[in-house]
Design an enzyme around this catalytic site. Structure first.
Site, PDB file in Angstrom:
ATOM      1  N   THR A 140       0.845  -1.190   0.000  1.00 37.32           N
ATOM      2  CA  THR A 140       0.000   0.000   0.000  1.00 37.32           C
ATOM      3  C   THR A 140       0.884   1.245   0.000  1.00 37.32           C
ATOM      4  OG1 THR A 140      -0.111  -0.180   2.406  1.00 37.32           O
ATOM      5  CG2 THR A 140      -1.948  -1.099   1.154  1.00 37.32           C
ATOM      6  N   TYR A 141       0.257   2.423  -0.064  1.00 34.41           N
ATOM      7  CA  TYR A 141       1.000   3.685  -0.188  1.00 34.41           C
ATOM      8  C   TYR A 141       1.959   3.861   0.983  1.00 34.41           C
ATOM      9  CZ  TYR A 141       1.837   8.544  -1.448  1.00 34.41           C
ATOM     10  OH  TYR A 141       2.421   9.730  -1.831  1.00 34.41           O
ATOM     11  N   MET A 142       3.203   4.261   0.653  1.00 32.45           N
ATOM     12  CA  MET A 142       4.273   4.226   1.659  1.00 32.45           C
ATOM     13  C   MET A 142       4.477   5.562   2.387  1.00 32.45           C
ATOM     14  SD  MET A 142       5.268   4.444  -1.569  1.00 32.45           S
ATOM     15  CE  MET A 142       5.713   5.954  -2.407  1.00 32.45           C
ATOM     16  N   ARG A 143       3.651   6.552   2.089  1.00 37.41           N
ATOM     17  CA  ARG A 143       3.738   7.820   2.836  1.00 37.41           C
ATOM     18  C   ARG A 143       2.458   7.956   3.664  1.00 37.41           C
ATOM     19  NH1 ARG A 143       6.099   8.992  -2.132  1.00 37.41           N
ATOM     20  NH2 ARG A 143       8.296   9.582  -1.957  1.00 37.41           N
TER      21      ARG A 143
END
Length: 574
Positions: A176-179
């Site tokens: 999933t999105y890493m930020r």
């Protein structure tokens, strides 16, 4: 729109600070430098830690460790002196600030005592798993376990997120999105993880219900935690399609997520207090009786928790035989320098900046030459120290940790729709405008205050020279400047060892800010060394000077320094 307004305020604020302070640094120090609302605070933290280390005074202390065994059975175990009479150990409850003579005196007296078990405490202890990764914890753990810098971690995570070719399945986004700053996880992912745990490890490893972790206060919670998109596909299944770095980071993310949904580890902990006259010795140990989540993953800084120490089965009043009593000398250690992981952890703990910006901040402060890295640790360069001092005096609020954290709180209030973003910036800007006008004079005064007198005489006019701070760090400049413009590196009292060279050795900086030591006649003479020269001749081969060698034992934060001969043919060291 409140979230948009908060982001707008953040961008405007960062540009006001960066675009208006940086030109002042160009004029005061050198072109190419930059200031930033968060990066300048990060540099300050590193400078303040270095100042702590330099001011630290190491103190001697001693521990006494007894090796004991029950009388009926041979079962050796260690116990440390915990208390003498009513006085507890001052260092971790075990170390005593005494000298060698007193330590040996205590040991001699303790050897004459009878050792009796005073108290036995047993308790079960549970260790819970940690939440799945958010951006900051991923950077910290990848630094500790994989030795990845934050920039490298985010680059590889971006590849895993965007998608990779997985055989006939085509391109698949693996994480999933890493930020993100949220530990929230989608229900379908939780169900998939629980199914994997039950099938692979058995029901005893599976909690009664899915584990939901509390997202910290103030988090934006725009994206869920960093997790595998396909929890049922183990790292081994995907390894043929990933590069080595991609595989290692994916494995870390996958293991952390799966472990977060497993039962706690369980330990049997035991503490034995042993009375020997006026001396109280203590032995502690714990034995793991259920692995739980540790079967899959263990956070690096907690890996020593629950270390197996097998203690004998004793009861109160039992007599113990003393086999050995060993006094050991120690010295208190300064706080460790930050590495990337611990700096990110500190920034997050003090609520400075956003996790998504930490990687770029760490890169910037190193690229600008404010900080250098030695053995994985962050050290301020002379330029970094100079810029930090100038900003502390010119813009005290901008590099103040508490002020920066409060500004983050204000941005959160805007995001909640309670305050208009223009109002917040309107409160900030008047005081900032005043600081911009006054900063050049304050910075000049700060720079003059940093100057130090030296015993070195100017060879051109005979005046004492002054240790000044310039664009490349510290140097010697004539006190008669601008009438006399003589300047040179700081001498170390050591002549250049090269034959037919009349130069001397001084501290210099590489382009990336790392300290080395070179000849004053450079570029005519190119002698240089990374090891710090010490003006002390070698007693074994009469070489004109020794050098400092610094070493760190594997797995330890303690750095040891020894003196060694500068010549490779001589093995002298101390």
């Amino acid at each position: 729109m409140a979230l948009v307004d908060a982001q707008q305020a953040r961008r405007v604020l960062d540009r006001l600070v960066g675009y208006q302070i940086s030109p002042i640094l160009w004029r005061s120090v050198k072109p190419g430098l930059s200031a930033g609302r968060v990066q300048s605070v990060a540099v300050r933290l590193i400078c303040e830690r270095e100042a702590e280390i330099e001011a630290f005074k190491s103190e001697e202390y001693w521990t006494l460790t007894a090796t004991l065994t029950p009388t009926e059975v041979q079962h050796l175990f260690p116990a440390k002196l915990h208390r003498i009479g009513k006085k507890k150990g001052e260092i971790n409850n075990y170390g005593f600030r005494i000298d060698e003579a007193r330590a040996k005196e205590l040991a001699a007296d303790a050897k004459t005592q009878a050792y009796l078990v005073e108290k036995v405490q047993k308790r079960e202890r549970k260790q819970k798993p940690v939440p799945p990764f958010i951006t900051s914890t991923l950077q910290q753990e990848a630094s500790r376990k994989l030795r990845f810098v934050a920039k490298r971690t985010m680059f590889i995570a971006q590849q895993l997120y965007e998608g990779l070719e997985i055989g006939s399945e085509g391109s698949i986004g693996l994480i999933t999105y890493m930020r993100t700053d949220s530990t929230r996880v989608a229900q379908e992912a939780l169900q998939a993880a629980r199914a994997y745990i039950k099938t692979t490890f058995g029901e005893e490893y599976l909690p009664n219900r899915a584990v939901n972790y509390q997202t910290k206060k103030g988090a934006q919670d725009a994206h869920e935690a960093i997790r595998p998109t396909l929890p049922l596909q183990s790292p081994a299944d995907l390894k043929p399609y990933l590069s080595n770095d991609q595989f290692r980071l994916y494995e870390l993310i996958w293991m952390r997520f799966i472990a977060s949904q497993m039962n706690p580890a369980i330990f049997d902990g035991t503490t034995i207090d042993i009375q020997a006259g006026t001396y109280l010795f203590r032995s502690t140990g714990s034995v793991m009786k259920f692995q739980g989540f540790r079967r899959v993953y263990m956070e690096d800084e907690r890996e020593s928790d629950g270390e197996d120490v097998n203690l004998p089965d004793v009861k109160e009043g039992d007599t113990l035989n003393l086999r050995k009593l060993e006094p050991k000398q120690h010295f208190t250690q300064p706080p460790p320098r930050y590495n990337e992981a611990t700096l990110v952890k500190m920034l997050e703990a003090k609520e400075i900046g956003r996790p998504s910006t930490y990687a770029s901040i760490l890169s910037t402060i190193q690229d600008r030459g404010y900080v250098t890295k030695e053995r994985g640790r962050l050290l301020p360069t002379d330029v970094g120290r100079l810029v930090n001092e100038l900003l502390k005096h010119g813009f005290p609020n901008i590099v103040d940790v508490e002020f920066t954290a409060k500004m983050e709180d204000q941005l959160d209030v805007i995001a909640d729709g309670k305050v208009k973003w223009v109002e917040t910036l309107g409160q900030f800007y008047p005081a900032f405008q005043t600081a911009l006008k006054e900063a050049p004079d304050r910075m000049y005064e700060a720079r003059k205050a940093m100057e130090e007198q030296s015993d070195e005489k100017c060879e051109k006019c005979g005046t004492n020279m002054i240790i000044k701070w310039g664009r490349y760090g510290r140097f010697l400049g004539c006190a008669n400047y601008p009438e006399c413009k003589n300047a040179k590196p700081i001498p170390m009292g050591i002549d250049c060892p090269e034959p037919d060279c009349d130069g001397y050795l001084g501290e210099r900086r590489s382009r990336r800010g790392k300290v080395f030591y070179g000849c004053s006649n450079y570029p005519k003479c190119e002698f240089s060394t990374w090891d710090k020269p010490v003006p002390e001749p070698c007693p074994k081969c009469n070489a004109p000077f020794l050098v400092e060698k610094t070493e760190k034992a594997k797995g330890s934060e303690v750095v040891t320094t020894r003196l060694a001969c500068r010549t490779s043919e001589c093995d002298y060291t101390k």
